[in-house]
Structure formats: structure tokens, C-alpha cells
Design a protein around this motif. Sequence first.
Motif, PDB file in Angstrom:
ATOM      1  N   ALA A 228      -6.500 -19.547   1.227  1.00 35.11           N
ATOM      2  CA  ALA A 228      -5.805 -18.321   1.612  1.00 35.11           C
ATOM      3  C   ALA A 228      -6.754 -17.334   2.284  1.00 35.11           C
ATOM      4  CB  ALA A 228      -5.161 -17.671   0.387  1.00 35.11           C
ATOM      5  N   THR A 232      -5.825 -16.250   6.057  1.00 40.64           N
ATOM      6  CA  THR A 232      -5.194 -14.939   6.203  1.00 40.64           C
ATOM      7  C   THR A 232      -6.180 -13.804   6.438  1.00 40.64           C
ATOM      8  OG1 THR A 232      -5.203 -14.385   3.832  1.00 40.64           O
ATOM      9  CG2 THR A 232      -3.350 -15.701   4.663  1.00 40.64           C
ATOM     10  N   ASN A 241      -7.209  -8.642   3.980  1.00 40.89           N
ATOM     11  CA  ASN A 241      -6.521  -9.677   3.204  1.00 40.89           C
ATOM     12  C   ASN A 241      -7.469 -10.468   2.300  1.00 40.89           C
ATOM     13  OD1 ASN A 241      -4.109  -8.980   4.423  1.00 40.89           O
ATOM     14  ND2 ASN A 241      -4.219 -10.602   5.967  1.00 40.89           N
ATOM     15  N   ALA A 393       0.200  -9.405   2.320  1.00 44.32           N
ATOM     16  CA  ALA A 393      -0.924  -9.501   3.253  1.00 44.32           C
ATOM     17  C   ALA A 393      -0.484  -8.985   4.611  1.00 44.32           C
ATOM     18  CB  ALA A 393      -1.396 -10.950   3.370  1.00 44.32           C
ATOM     19  N   THR A 395      -0.141  -9.247   8.480  1.00 44.83           N
ATOM     20  CA  THR A 395      -0.020 -10.391   9.393  1.00 44.83           C
ATOM     21  C   THR A 395      -0.666 -10.139  10.754  1.00 44.83           C
ATOM     22  OG1 THR A 395       2.152  -9.610  10.096  1.00 44.83           O
ATOM     23  CG2 THR A 395       2.086 -11.215   8.296  1.00 44.83           C
ATOM     24  N   GLN A 414       1.090 -13.037   0.500  1.00 44.17           N
ATOM     25  CA  GLN A 414      -0.082 -13.748   1.021  1.00 44.17           C
ATOM     26  C   GLN A 414       0.108 -15.266   0.962  1.00 44.17           C
ATOM     27  OE1 GLN A 414      -3.943 -12.971  -0.850  1.00 44.17           O
ATOM     28  NE2 GLN A 414      -4.896 -13.204   1.156  1.00 44.17           N
ATOM     29  N   PHE A 417       2.320 -16.155   3.948  1.00 47.24           N
ATOM     30  CA  PHE A 417       1.587 -16.005   5.211  1.00 47.24           C
ATOM     31  C   PHE A 417       0.604 -17.158   5.392  1.00 47.24           C
ATOM     32  CE2 PHE A 417      -1.709 -13.228   7.609  1.00 47.24           C
ATOM     33  CZ  PHE A 417      -1.283 -13.747   8.825  1.00 47.24           C
ATOM     34  N   ASN A 418      -0.087 -17.496   4.335  1.00 45.00           N
ATOM     35  CA  ASN A 418      -1.014 -18.628   4.363  1.00 45.00           C
ATOM     36  C   ASN A 418      -0.290 -19.910   4.755  1.00 45.00           C
ATOM     37  OD1 ASN A 418      -3.566 -20.141   3.400  1.00 45.00           O
ATOM     38  ND2 ASN A 418      -1.987 -20.979   2.069  1.00 45.00           N
TER      39      ASN A 418
END
Length: 584
Positions: A228, A232, A241, A393, A395, A414, A417-418
Motif C-alpha cells: 500500500a 499509494t 498517504n 488516502a 488519490t 487506502q 485505492f491500492n
Amino acid sequence: MKKAIRKLGIASLLALSAVVPATAQQAPTADSVILLDQAWSKEDREWYYSFSQGSAMVSYDLFLNMETADSRELFRNGLTGPAYGFVPGAVSPFNPDGLPIGVTKTNVATAIKGWPAGDYAGVNCAACHEGHLKYKGKLIRIEGGISNTINFQGMIIAIDKVLLAHLADAAKFDRLAARIGASTPDAKDKLRKRIESERVRINEYATRTSITEHPWGPGRVDAFSMIADRMTAVLPGIPENWVMGIAPVKPPFLWNAPQGLWTQWAALIQNPINRNYGETGGVFLPIDLSSKSPAEGLFQSNGAILELQRVESQLSRLAPPSWPEDVLGKIDRDKAKAGKALFVEHCASCHNVWPYRWTEPNKYGKRFVLVGLVPQTYVGTDKAQMEALRPLAITGELSKFLPGEFRDKPLLPQLLFNALALDVAREVAIRKLNLTDAQLVELNGYREFPGPRPPEHVYKAAPRDGVWATPPFLHNGSVPNLYEMLIPAAERTKKFYLGGDFDPVKVGFDATATSGTFLMDTTLLGNSNAGHSFQDGPRGNGVVGPLLRDEQRWALVEYLKSIPETPGRVTPFGGPPEGQLPQK
């Protein structure tokens, strides 16, 4: 806050440097290594030890020729010593330079932002999923198990120091230049610039991605946070992040992984190419997440998609290791039989028992071994993994290129997003292969789309066949042996040493030993050995079974030593023939 983080980083680096002295170790001789019947051929093993999954850590010529930071000894020669704990590798067609198991040669054919084209040293899954049990001067090789000696975190810290030393010490730099044939002033200037560039990448990993409050120690990494953080924070250039790796875990064993419904401790991903590509993302997979657009290289990567497919296929032919009675002692079959009855009564509702319970066939006709998913609040084991990532998180510029409903979202969880960043990069890599629909189905492990939503805050409870060979126990390696898994959690050893001989009586590490390579302290953050307790009281809140009599504990230990009962038994991928399915 920033001052506290800086102080923490310095303290962590000092602590890590204390456990990574560069000490070479004699490679084990052929007659000291015992190979068990796990249904792999010699070629299977040698390919697995050295195949490239796309990881590019440091230029290959630098890796082969750079010295340790404080001596003239080549750094690579110390990787198999106690400081870093890699398993020595032999020269083979797949490993012409005799690199340790799990260290690979990777070619980046087309430059990816931050990685010029060329050959690199990287790592593959065998680095952490391959190990030895030491017993009376012998080494029992466990294919697809866990390495309880590898110090990946310490190795990265050391490489950062090595590269800095070659920049700071003119004599050390000149010796490196001579070894790789950089003899002219121009060649030396290019070499220096290359080392400076590569150190940026390594230093970023050493001081951000793998920085922690206290060393994880051998055989453990916080892969969850490492992936992660790279996806991110580091690669897209969004430092806000960043997360610290507070939840180190031991790698899960890999036999039955392709056949199982879930593989990761937290049950995050079923699809194997997603899982394996994501794992590579945490260990120096070149991915461009900072260019302005796909036309400029955004989402390009060095992902070795077909190699990741091959390793998954090969792991589906891996048998769990059977207890070697000629080395570790005879199994008491009567006691094991009594232990099996106790296991079925107290444990099998979570830990599936051979011939296993299976899912119903999916649209491809494939069944998968049911894997217990136990809420952390019930099993009560360390919960740091549930708290490691940020709720949200940023972006940044990547938001413009995220798929579907997530496009242009300035904030996302997060974990999501990861996953999205990895998904887009992976699909870019797959499209280059121009696979047919049938090939795509096979690549995705015959899993259906869309996949199920990952359950939240659970730990995987897989079948226990071969578990005897994977100490220490619990997901974070906080319990030294199987016997202590069956007592009240409050009575477990709080501190024990890793790196000593295997204990075939309690099955694991001797909790009373005072020597070893690393002191495991279960009082530290992420190291708790609470939960999975057998004690009086209602089930839940860490209690999973009743208080057992000592003879019951020993019977259960004997049963766990005895499975699998047939050496070399491979679980069929996709499920057994209909007539061989267990009764429900």
C-alpha cells in the motif's frame, strides 16, 4: 508530529543496523539437506528458486560486484549468513550465477520511469516461501513453506548503506568500477550517476516503505503496508498517504493455496494473478504511477504475467510436507488417532480436514477448498493488521485515470485505492499479451467476475496439513510451537529466540532456548500472542476451545505431526471427482 516521526525513523534504523552485521556462512552441503516428497521434480524446484516475477531491486552488475559497507567482502556472499538468512542456491541452468534461493535476475526490456532498461537483481516468492528446519546438523528443506530466517527488512537497510559507502569511499568505488569494467573517466562518471540514481530508489524503500518502530525480525514482513505504501504514496508521489508497517506477519505456506478459496491471512483476494501481481508490487516491481498520462507511460510495469501464472500452476502441484520419521522420530499412531478425534471436535469447524469440504462448482465447473474466515473479535489474535492502513488516502492525479465510479474521487479508502492502482497497471500488462478468452480464464485461476467483496477484519484458518513444518505460529509468528497453541494464551512464552534447532517434541522452536539469531518479543506492537486460547469460559473474545488436559494437548500435537498421512499427496485443483467428495 514531524519531529516525532524523524526521531522514530532514526531509532528504527539504529535498531535495524544492530541485527544486520555482514557475516558470511558456509553453504550447506548436499548431504546436509534433506528433501521431502512434496511431488516436485528437480526442475520444478530449480525453476521456482530462481524465476523472475519482474522485481527489479538494484542493477545486476552492481549487485554481483558491490562490497559490504564496512569491508571488501562482496555483499552477495553474506546473504546466506545469519544477518540476512537467505537459503543458499546452487548453480543451475536457471541460476548460472549461483544466487541464493529467491534472488533473481530480471530484465527490464523497456525503460519504466525510475528504471532504465537493463538487467536487475530482484526477489521472487521463494525468498520468503522457502526455508529449512535445522535439527542436529541437518537441514530439512520445506518447499513452499516459510523462511523463518530471511531478514528482508534488514537486507534493504544494508543495501542502502552499501550504495552510500561506494559513493563516499573513493577506494571502494574504484574497486567496484574495476570489477564491472568501468575504466575510463567517462565510464566512472556514468557509474557514479547510476549508483546515485539507484540509491534514491533503495533509500526511499529503506527509510519509508520498510521503516518501523522496531525490527520485524527474520521470517516476517508487513507486506500489507509495504504494498500500500508503494502504490499509494511512494510511486505516485503522495507522501501524505505513507503508513508505517506495524503489522508484520509470517508468509502463509503455499501448498493448497491455488486450491483454496482464500490465501492471504486477511482474505483480501481470490483471483491468483491479482494476488501475485500485487505481491510483486511490494518488492520492487517497476511501475509508473507518476507520469501525466498513459501515453507518457503511466501504468506501465515490468510485471511478468506469464511467469506468475506458471508459478501458480506449479504450486497447485505442490504437496504438503510429511513428517520425516527417520529424522524427527516416530509418530505414535494411536495417540494421533485420538488427536484427530479431538481436532474434529474442537478445530475442524474452522480448519478444514482432508479430504476437505469444497465449494459448489462455479460456472467453469471448478470447486475450491473452503477456508475458515474467523472474525478477529472472535479469535482474539493481534489486530494490528486491521489498523495498519489509512481510512482514506489522497488519490491525486491518478484519480483522473481510475476506473468507473471511482474516477475523479479525491479521496478513497487506502485499501481500495491500492487495489485500483494495481488493477489498472496489471490490466495494462495483460493486454499486451493478446490472450484469448480461454487463456484469460486460465490466467485468472478459473475465478468468476466480479469477485466477492473481501470480508472485513477476519483471519484465515486454512487446513493444517503440513503445519508442523511452519513455526513459529499464528499469523504473526508469535507462538513458538504447536503445544503452546493449545494452552491458555496467558500462559504462553512472551519472549523466545528464533534461529535455533527445531523442537520435534513440542513441534516448533524451543521456548526455553537462550541462543538464536533474534529475540521475538510478543509485548511489542504487532507482535501480540494473545487469542486462539484454549481455556475455561464462553467462546469468543479470544477463546476458541475448552481448557484441555495435558494428554489431550499431546494427542493433538501428535495428530498435527501426522498430517498429511500420505507423503506426496497433492490436492486436486478444481475439486476431486464427484464420487470422492466428502459427505456434508
